[in-house]
Design a protein around this motif. Structure first.
Motif, PDB file in Angstrom:
ATOM      1  N   ALA A 171      68.735  29.437  62.541  1.00  6.12           N
ATOM      2  CA  ALA A 171      67.450  28.751  62.722  1.00  6.12           C
ATOM      3  C   ALA A 171      67.466  27.843  63.953  1.00  6.12           C
ATOM      4  O   ALA A 171      66.543  27.861  64.774  1.00  6.12           O
ATOM      5  CB  ALA A 171      67.097  27.943  61.472  1.00  6.12           C
ATOM      6  N   ALA A 172      68.533  27.034  64.105  1.00  2.28           N
ATOM      7  CA  ALA A 172      68.613  26.112  65.247  1.00  2.28           C
ATOM      8  C   ALA A 172      68.707  26.878  66.563  1.00  2.28           C
ATOM      9  O   ALA A 172      68.051  26.534  67.554  1.00  2.28           O
ATOM     10  CB  ALA A 172      69.814  25.184  65.088  1.00  2.28           C
ATOM     11  N   GLU A 173      69.526  27.948  66.562  1.00  2.00           N
ATOM     12  CA  GLU A 173      69.664  28.759  67.781  1.00  2.00           C
ATOM     13  C   GLU A 173      68.344  29.422  68.151  1.00  2.00           C
ATOM     14  O   GLU A 173      67.984  29.496  69.330  1.00  2.00           O
ATOM     15  CB  GLU A 173      70.747  29.847  67.580  1.00  2.00           C
ATOM     16  CG  GLU A 173      72.159  29.327  67.568  1.00  2.00           C
ATOM     17  CD  GLU A 173      72.607  28.887  66.177  1.00  2.00           C
ATOM     18  OE1 GLU A 173      73.811  28.728  65.971  1.00  2.00           O
ATOM     19  OE2 GLU A 173      71.737  28.697  65.290  1.00  2.00           O
ATOM     20  N   ASP A 175      65.359  28.329  67.493  1.00  3.09           N
ATOM     21  CA  ASP A 175      64.500  27.277  68.057  1.00  3.09           C
ATOM     22  C   ASP A 175      64.774  27.084  69.539  1.00  3.09           C
ATOM     23  O   ASP A 175      63.852  26.982  70.363  1.00  3.09           O
ATOM     24  CB  ASP A 175      64.742  25.947  67.326  1.00  3.09           C
ATOM     25  CG  ASP A 175      63.977  25.877  66.019  1.00  3.09           C
ATOM     26  OD1 ASP A 175      63.015  26.647  65.851  1.00  3.09           O
ATOM     27  OD2 ASP A 175      64.341  25.048  65.171  1.00  3.09           O
ATOM     28  N   LEU A 176      66.062  27.019  69.897  1.00  5.53           N
ATOM     29  CA  LEU A 176      66.439  26.797  71.294  1.00  5.53           C
ATOM     30  C   LEU A 176      66.031  27.965  72.181  1.00  5.53           C
ATOM     31  O   LEU A 176      65.592  27.782  73.314  1.00  5.53           O
ATOM     32  CB  LEU A 176      67.952  26.550  71.406  1.00  5.53           C
ATOM     33  CG  LEU A 176      68.450  25.235  70.785  1.00  5.53           C
ATOM     34  CD1 LEU A 176      69.975  25.212  70.748  1.00  5.53           C
ATOM     35  CD2 LEU A 176      67.924  24.040  71.573  1.00  5.53           C
ATOM     36  N   LEU A 178      63.509  30.021  71.642  1.00  7.32           N
ATOM     37  CA  LEU A 178      62.051  30.030  71.776  1.00  7.32           C
ATOM     38  C   LEU A 178      61.567  28.987  72.778  1.00  7.32           C
ATOM     39  O   LEU A 178      60.528  29.170  73.422  1.00  7.32           O
ATOM     40  CB  LEU A 178      61.395  29.801  70.414  1.00  7.32           C
ATOM     41  CG  LEU A 178      61.654  30.897  69.367  1.00  7.32           C
ATOM     42  CD1 LEU A 178      60.993  30.544  68.045  1.00  7.32           C
ATOM     43  CD2 LEU A 178      61.174  32.245  69.868  1.00  7.32           C
ATOM     44  N   GLN A 179      62.326  27.894  72.930  1.00  9.19           N
ATOM     45  CA  GLN A 179      61.958  26.876  73.917  1.00  9.19           C
ATOM     46  C   GLN A 179      62.061  27.405  75.347  1.00  9.19           C
ATOM     47  O   GLN A 179      61.436  26.874  76.265  1.00  9.19           O
ATOM     48  CB  GLN A 179      62.874  25.656  73.757  1.00  9.19           C
ATOM     49  CG  GLN A 179      62.593  24.837  72.505  1.00  9.19           C
ATOM     50  CD  GLN A 179      63.624  23.746  72.281  1.00  9.19           C
ATOM     51  OE1 GLN A 179      64.298  23.310  73.223  1.00  9.19           O
ATOM     52  NE2 GLN A 179      63.766  23.298  71.037  1.00  9.19           N
ATOM     53  N   LYS A 197      59.977  30.094  55.656  1.00 13.12           N
ATOM     54  CA  LYS A 197      60.652  29.683  56.894  1.00 13.12           C
ATOM     55  C   LYS A 197      60.454  30.705  58.018  1.00 13.12           C
ATOM     56  O   LYS A 197      60.397  30.335  59.192  1.00 13.12           O
ATOM     57  CB  LYS A 197      62.143  29.448  56.644  1.00 13.12           C
ATOM     58  CG  LYS A 197      62.902  30.621  56.072  1.00 13.12           C
ATOM     59  CD  LYS A 197      64.332  30.221  55.745  1.00 13.12           C
ATOM     60  CE  LYS A 197      65.111  31.365  55.118  1.00 13.12           C
ATOM     61  NZ  LYS A 197      66.499  30.985  54.798  1.00 13.12           N
ATOM     62  N   GLU A 200      56.829  30.204  59.336  1.00 17.38           N
ATOM     63  CA  GLU A 200      56.738  29.025  60.210  1.00 17.38           C
ATOM     64  C   GLU A 200      57.132  29.371  61.645  1.00 17.38           C
ATOM     65  O   GLU A 200      56.489  28.938  62.606  1.00 17.38           O
ATOM     66  CB  GLU A 200      57.639  27.910  59.676  1.00 17.38           C
ATOM     67  CG  GLU A 200      57.089  27.230  58.427  1.00 17.38           C
ATOM     68  CD  GLU A 200      58.078  26.254  57.821  1.00 17.38           C
ATOM     69  OE1 GLU A 200      59.114  25.981  58.476  1.00 17.38           O
ATOM     70  OE2 GLU A 200      57.832  25.766  56.705  1.00 17.38           O
ATOM     71  N   ILE A 201      58.199  30.165  61.782  1.00 15.00           N
ATOM     72  CA  ILE A 201      58.628  30.614  63.116  1.00 15.00           C
ATOM     73  C   ILE A 201      57.547  31.481  63.751  1.00 15.00           C
ATOM     74  O   ILE A 201      57.210  31.335  64.925  1.00 15.00           O
ATOM     75  CB  ILE A 201      59.959  31.404  63.016  1.00 15.00           C
ATOM     76  CG1 ILE A 201      61.110  30.473  62.604  1.00 15.00           C
ATOM     77  CG2 ILE A 201      60.279  32.113  64.324  1.00 15.00           C
ATOM     78  CD1 ILE A 201      61.569  29.519  63.667  1.00 15.00           C
ATOM     79  N   ARG A 204      54.653  29.630  65.261  1.00  7.76           N
ATOM     80  CA  ARG A 204      54.972  28.968  66.535  1.00  7.76           C
ATOM     81  C   ARG A 204      54.934  29.941  67.712  1.00  7.76           C
ATOM     82  O   ARG A 204      54.702  29.542  68.850  1.00  7.76           O
ATOM     83  CB  ARG A 204      56.359  28.339  66.452  1.00  7.76           C
ATOM     84  CG  ARG A 204      56.407  27.112  65.543  1.00  7.76           C
ATOM     85  CD  ARG A 204      57.821  26.584  65.441  1.00  7.76           C
ATOM     86  NE  ARG A 204      58.457  26.516  66.753  1.00  7.76           N
ATOM     87  CZ  ARG A 204      59.773  26.503  66.939  1.00  7.76           C
ATOM     88  NH1 ARG A 204      60.580  26.555  65.902  1.00  7.76           N
ATOM     89  NH2 ARG A 204      60.275  26.424  68.147  1.00  7.76           N
TER      90      ARG A 204
END
Length: 414
Positions: A171-173, A175-176, A178-179, A197, A200-201, A204
């Motif tokens: 999940a954290a990876e 997020d990074l 997608l940034q 979950k 939610e992704i 975004r």
């Protein structure tokens, strides 16, 4: 109607049709029929479908067609990113892109970005220019961090098995990653399930993707003949070797409960002349790749695997799954046996159970809503009595601190 006309009606070009025919596709699966025209139109899709439904081709064919048509000699930027949860699935997807892109006049280059492979080679390939990157999140972030890979110009984003990407702790990876993505692009999400979950992704990334749920006409297990063989735990290896000879078993995926068990069983089979290999987490990536390719190329007949190592592995026309050890989760039982009996083919699933497994297998049957006959093989009958389980004393309330009490104490100290 000729088979290639079935696919041509979905919008594929003659170059892709040659690859489709060579790959042995005779007619589109339901997911391909429904989604191919929509993907070629450029729509964002949220596709809910089980593994083995033909989903890789759903995004590989249209992406290859679009990228090839629009590619220029000057272009060196990444056009498409496909994110997968495991290295094995990434290699499988890349292999599909290579295979399906064989007859394109304007070739599409593909790079697999995964751990366990040379990062220097991946860096050099990126410097030369790559059209499609198929990646696992960890190694992708490494290359982004080194500033040798940019996602700023991608036109297509695919999340393959999105639920597993999050289940495996990425999940954290994610997020990074997608940034790092900006600009307008087509987004495609493929997942067997869509828990909150994952949704939610999705929100975004894409404002309003079209949700398409592919229901199988026939539940996977209905195409699979399931056998349950009772045997003492210490006799399972001998029984397996006996059945391999007597029933002429081949092309089987054997599931065990641990990395050690995978290596041991594979070695024991090899010692008696059975062509076997193993795939588990203690092997290096090249070793895992070789075991899988040897199995797919029929250089070995049996692949012994743990559940974790087998995630994402898709083997065409797998005829047999053997549960040497029971899975921990009832859901994993269906997932394991569902690797055979795909795309309308018949499959066989064989499960060994001992005295110690009886209660757990009853739970598996209850959760899977099945009831299977037990059988025994002459010379390998289940003998003895089930061991008596002695329960420990009930915990004395008030003697141990609860999790809440411990959390309160920690908060007070802080």
């Amino acid at each position: 109607m000729k088979n290639d006309e079935n696919f041509k009606e979905l919008g594929l070009t003659d170059e892709l049709l040659l690859a489709v025919e060579k790959s042995g596709f005779t007619e589109p699966t339901r997911i391909q029929e429904i989604t191919l025209p929509l993907i070629l139109e450029g729509r964002d899709l949220l596709i809910e479908a089980q593994t083995g439904s033909g989903k890789t081709a759903c995004f590989a064919w249209p992406l290859l067609q679009k990228i090839s048509a629009e590619k220029t000699s000057e272009s060196k930027t990444i056009q498409a990113l496909i994110l997968t949860p495991t290295r094995e699935l990434a290699l499988q997807v890349s292999g599909a892109f290579y295979r399906f892109g064989e007859f394109l006049e304007n070739k599409v280059s593909v790079l697999t970005v995964i751990g366990g492979e040379s990062i220097d080679q991946q860096t050099r390939a990126l410097a030369d220019g790559v059209d499609v990157v198929v990646a696992t999140p960890g190694r992708l972030l490494d290359l982004i961090g080194q500033k040798v890979l940019s996602l700023s110009d991608i036109k297509f984003l695919v999340l393959d098995e999105a639920d597993k990407i999050l289940d495996l702790g990425f999940a954290a990876e994610l997020d990074l990653v997608l940034q790092e993505i900006s600009g307008k692009r087509q987004n495609l999400f493929f997942s067997a399930t869509y828990p909150e979950k994952v949704l939610e992704i999705v929100k975004r990334i894409s404002a309003a993707p079209e949700h398409i749920k592919i229901e199988d006409d026939t539940p996977t297990v209905e195409n699979i003949f399931q056998r349950v063989i009772e045997v003492n735990k210490e006799n399972r290896g001998m029984l397996l070797r006996h059945l391999i000879v007597m029933e002429k078993w081949k092309n089987a995926l054997i599931f065990v409960s641990s990395k050690t068990a995978a290596g041991n069983l594979s070695e024991k089979l090899k010692k008696v002349g059975v062509r076997a290999g193993a795939i588990h987490g203690d092997l290096s990536q090249p070793e895992r790749n070789k075991a899988l390719s040897d199995f797919k190329d029929k250089k070995i007949d049996f692949l012994v695997a743990t559940d974790v190592a087998a995630r994402g592995i898709d083997i065409n026309k797998l005829t047999l799954v053997i549960n040497f050890d029971l899975p921990r989760s009832p859901a994993d039982y269906i997932h394991r046996i569902g690797r055979t009996g795909r795309a309308g083919e018949k499959g066989l699933a064989v499960t060994f159970i001992s005295h110690e497994d009886q209660e757990h297998f009853k739970l598996i049957e209850k959760r899977a809503q099945i009831r299977l006959e037990r059988e025994m093989i002459n010379g390998f009958e289940l003998t003895g009595e089930a061991p008596v389980v002695i329960k420990g004393q009930a915990p004395v309330k008030g003697k141990r601190k609860s999790k809440k009490d411990k959390a309160r104490e920690l908060a007070q100290k802080s």
